[in-house]
Design a protein around this motif. Sequence first.
Motif: not given
Length: 314
Positions: A80-81, A104-118, A137-146
């Motif tokens: 993601l970039d 692509p990344l947008r608005r400091s989120r990992l929208d392409a990745l689902g919850d607990a998907s990685m 903000l990115y660290l928060r979304d890292v916590a969401r997708v892991l």
Amino acid sequence: MDFQDYKSFWNDKASTPTGAMVAVDGSHDERTLRLTGAFSAAQARAALDFAPGDRVFELGCGVGRIGRELAGEVAHWHGLDIAENMLEVARGRLAGVGGCAFSPLRRSRLDALGDASMDKGYCVAVFIHMDKEDFVLYLRDVARVLRPGGLFYFDHWNLAHPVGWRRFSLEVDQAARLPPGQRKDVARNQFCVPQEVEAYVRGAGLELLAVVTDTPWVQVVARKPDGDAAASAREAERLRAAAPRISYGAQWTAYFDAIVADEARAQPPHSLLALLAREPADDPVALMFRAWIHGAWRSRPDWGPVPAGLDAGA
């Protein structure tokens, strides 16, 4: 040119494939990019202990400098970039490698990745170019997708290290020379002390497993909490043993300090050349820096002829 956001800044830097490589880490050619990519990939392997079945993401994958080294080792790698131009180069460099995706990344989120998907993720030399709010903000979304128990590795400039402070001082000196309105580039280098980084990680809902601070970088391995204290303790013990392989190391730090010192004196990197001259031709860290400085020297005609012994193909 005055850029208003990260996307426009990095897309401009990556308007050509060579420009994209230079923007990522100063590599002026594919050989140097592979040497630096292999170095960073080894750190990520030590930090994250990849398994063949892992689903892994890279936040700020750039041209696939690290991803090219790692993608074939795991079940799925997702780069993601913020810059579509970077992703275009990355797609070309990873062509033929199975199990890859790019978004692509947008608005400091990992929208392409689902919850607990990685299962695991990493981010190398990217958070240093963000405002602290976007970092969190990115660290928060890292916590969401892991997934629960998943791991995340990242680094950041270490203001508490003497060489980190000297690198920061270059930014201070630049600010002293510029009018206030020109000081704050949208993607300028930013710096943290380890305690600040640790506070951001905890505030984002992640558990700290390892913090390596013996170089100009704060390097962190964090875990998505899952209530399994024994598993967390095992990972922490593994990382204590792996810390020397995660760290940038004393040799890298000495070379980087030499670059900073010469830059502060506004002179070519003669101090680095003197250090490199003492190392055998096959020393891997010296080889990487020789290739890197060869490309940088060729791009700077004001430095004069490229010194003998810096042949990028050596």
